[in-house]
Write an enzyme that holds these catalytic residues in place. Structure first.
Site, PDB file in Angstrom:
ATOM      1  NE  ARG A   4      -0.304 -30.313  21.972  1.00  0.00           N
ATOM      2  CZ  ARG A   4      -0.479 -30.635  23.260  1.00  0.00           C
ATOM      3  NH1 ARG A   4      -1.383 -29.991  23.985  1.00  0.00           N
ATOM      4  NH2 ARG A   4       0.245 -31.590  23.813  1.00  0.00           N
ATOM      5  NE  ARG A  37      -1.817 -14.396   0.366  1.00  0.00           N
ATOM      6  CZ  ARG A  37      -1.296 -13.364   1.027  1.00  0.00           C
ATOM      7  NH1 ARG A  37      -1.956 -12.852   2.057  1.00  0.00           N
ATOM      8  NH2 ARG A  37      -0.157 -12.847   0.672  1.00  0.00           N
ATOM      9  CB  ILE A  90      -8.184 -16.008   0.531  1.00  0.00           C
ATOM     10  CG1 ILE A  90      -7.495 -15.179   1.620  1.00  0.00           C
ATOM     11  CG2 ILE A  90      -7.189 -16.470  -0.523  1.00  0.00           C
ATOM     12  CD1 ILE A  90      -6.614 -16.003   2.534  1.00  0.00           C
ATOM     13  CG  ASP A  91      -9.498 -11.606   3.279  1.00  0.00           C
ATOM     14  OD1 ASP A  91      -8.911 -12.672   3.553  1.00  0.00           O
ATOM     15  OD2 ASP A  91      -8.958 -10.491   3.331  1.00  0.00           O
ATOM     16  CD  GLU A  93      -6.186 -13.118   9.425  1.00  0.00           C
ATOM     17  OE1 GLU A  93      -5.043 -13.569   9.578  1.00  0.00           O
ATOM     18  OE2 GLU A  93      -6.515 -12.414   8.435  1.00  0.00           O
ATOM     19  N   GLY A 117       0.810  -1.214   0.000  1.00  0.00           N
ATOM     20  CA  GLY A 117       0.000   0.000   0.000  1.00  0.00           C
ATOM     21  C   GLY A 117       0.848   1.271   0.000  1.00  0.00           C
ATOM     22  CG  ASP A 123     -11.774  -3.662  -1.364  1.00  0.00           C
ATOM     23  OD1 ASP A 123     -11.056  -4.623  -1.013  1.00  0.00           O
ATOM     24  OD2 ASP A 123     -12.341  -2.920  -0.554  1.00  0.00           O
TER      25      ASP A 123
HETATM   26  O1  F6P Z   1      -6.410 -10.146   2.481  1.00  0.00           O
HETATM   27  C1  F6P Z   1      -5.814 -11.378   2.291  1.00  0.00           C
HETATM   28  C2  F6P Z   1      -5.000 -11.793   3.486  1.00  0.00           C
HETATM   29  O2  F6P Z   1      -4.491 -13.087   3.259  1.00  0.00           O
HETATM   30  C3  F6P Z   1      -5.749 -11.735   4.807  1.00  0.00           C
HETATM   31  O3  F6P Z   1      -6.638 -12.805   4.982  1.00  0.00           O
HETATM   32  C4  F6P Z   1      -4.597 -11.684   5.772  1.00  0.00           C
HETATM   33  O4  F6P Z   1      -4.973 -11.088   6.991  1.00  0.00           O
HETATM   34  C5  F6P Z   1      -3.585 -10.842   5.064  1.00  0.00           C
HETATM   35  O5  F6P Z   1      -3.898 -10.926   3.679  1.00  0.00           O
HETATM   36  C6  F6P Z   1      -2.158 -11.245   5.266  1.00  0.00           C
HETATM   37  O6  F6P Z   1      -1.346 -10.305   4.638  1.00  0.00           O
HETATM   38  P1  F6P Z   1       0.227 -10.491   4.426  1.00  0.00           P
HETATM   39  O7  F6P Z   1       0.400 -11.301   3.171  1.00  0.00           O
HETATM   40  O8  F6P Z   1       0.722  -9.100   4.263  1.00  0.00           O
HETATM   41  O9  F6P Z   1       0.772 -11.203   5.615  1.00  0.00           O
END
Ligand code: F6P
Length: 364
Positions: A281, A290, A146-147, A242, A80, A122
């Site tokens: 655990r 990803r 993926i979100d 998360e 960004g 986006d």
């Molecule tokens: O937005 C996609 C995502 O994989 C989120 O689910 C996760 O919180 C974030 O990106 C992780 O980002 P980075 O690749 O910068 O660790």
């Protein structure tokens, strides 16, 4: 005037499975129309850097089966902050906003591009669309994340594959959980959205799923675990997104202070101290979600989005984002997309209803 076009394509934001499928589909459907296609490397950085970092695509680029693999052959960036560029000697170059705008503009001119296709989230689309606007070039957005919380589209590239990975992880965790009579907690990605956690939890048959959109209580998590044990089953599966907060209202951040991670350990530590002597655990699935080959669903979506994007350009339309709505591929105005907020899980929606119907604890 000739209908032949020169277009650029780039991937932007966090990677996911299906990006290479989308790139190949964009390139091949443009080449099939006799157009020239340029791949821009590392998101828009390929246009900001000097020398510029790009390639002109030909069919032979796809002799290697990139489209079957995860990642992105063009590279990407989710920092960004385009103001910091890595110069050719490896040093960090600080660019002002004006310098960035000029470089982008000059880059588009040098390649003589008619339009840019941005396969991204986006956030990154918002950034690139500003530069496109200032450079006077049209853009088409193809959503990926993926979100699965991209505005105005029910599906985004990468979600289906990531959801399968969560499901498979639960399948694997279930066997070891039952062998050791454990409470197995798995933390999944999704940032502020719970789609991945919730749909992964349903497919992977979890007992508990906590997501950012629905408040929960620690007491009711405990109650559910006790109920499972009382039912005669000696192990449980718990999914935590998360992005949920602790019951004390705190997010659990990674050391970079930007991304979430660690909430699974919070629950593992606390639940282990209960008098029930739960054997707990924690597992953080992380960036595994990803990677890997895109599923058929992601390949279909990526291909359909790409063909639609090229169709729009062929009709002379730009500044649109392709979307999946009510079973069909269509498109919306890019500005409208940027105005719409993220699409969170609807607490009264079908998936939450299904989870509750199955007896899963998904919060209050
Ligand atoms: O937005 C996609 C995502 O994989 C989120 O689910 C996760 O919180 C974030 O990106 C992780 O980002 P980075 O690749 O910068 O660790």
């Amino acid at each position: 005037m000739s209908n032949k076009k020169r277009i650029g394509v780039l991937t932007s934001g966090g990677d996911c499975s299906g990006l290479n499928t989308a790139i190949q589909a964009v390139v091949c459907s443009a080449l099939n129309r006799g157009w020239d296609v340029f791949g821009i490397y590392n998101a828009a950085d390929g246009l900001f850097s000097r020398p510029m970092h790009y390639k002109q695509f030909t069919y032979t680029d796809f002799d290697f089966p990139y489209a079957r693999l995860g990642g992105t052959m063009l590279g990407t960036n989710n920092s960004g902050n385009p103001n910091q560029q890595i110069a050719s000697d490896g040093s960090i170059e600080e660019l002002t906003d004006e310098q960035l705008i000029k470089r982008f503009h000059d880059g588009i001119k040098e390649l003589n591009l008619d339009a840019l296709i941005v396969i991204g989230g986006d956030g990154s689309m918002a950034i690139v669309s500003k530069f496109c606007h200032q450079a006077g070039i049209g853009m088409i957005g193809i959503p990926k994340t993926i979100d699965n919380d991209a505005p105005a589209t029910e599906k985004a590239i990468g979600f289906a594959t990531a959801r399968d990975i969560v499901m498979e992880a639960l399948d694997r965790l279930d066997t070891t959980a039952t062998s050791h009579q454990r409470v197995m907690i798995i933390e999944v990605m999704g940032r502020g959205a719970g789609h991945l956690a919730l749909e992964g939890a349903i497919a992977g048959m979890a007992d508990i799923c906590l997501i950012p959109e629905i408040p929960y209580t620690y007491e009711n998590v405990l109650k559910k675990l006790r109920e499972v044990r009382a039912s005669g089953r000696s192990h449980s599966l718990m999914v935590v997104a998360e992005g949920i907060k602790t019951p004390e209202g705190k997010h659990s951040y990674a050391t970079n202070g930007r991304t979430f991670t660690g909430i699974a350990h919070y629950f593992a530590d606390r639940l282990s101290q209960e008098p029930d002597k739960f054997n707990v655990r924690a597992n953080i699935l992380g960036h595994v979600q990803r990677g890997g080959s895109p599923t058929a669903q992601d390949r279909l979506l990526a291909s359909a989005f790409a063909v639609h994007a090229i169709d729009l350009l062929a009709k002379g339309m730009t500044n649109r984002m392709v979307v999946y709505q009510k079973g069909d591929i269509t498109d919306i105005d890019l500005k409208e997309m940027l105005r719409i907020a993220h699409t969170p899980v609807n607490p009264n929606g079908t998936m939450v209803h299904v989870a509750r119907g199955l007896g899963m604890y998904v919060g209050e």
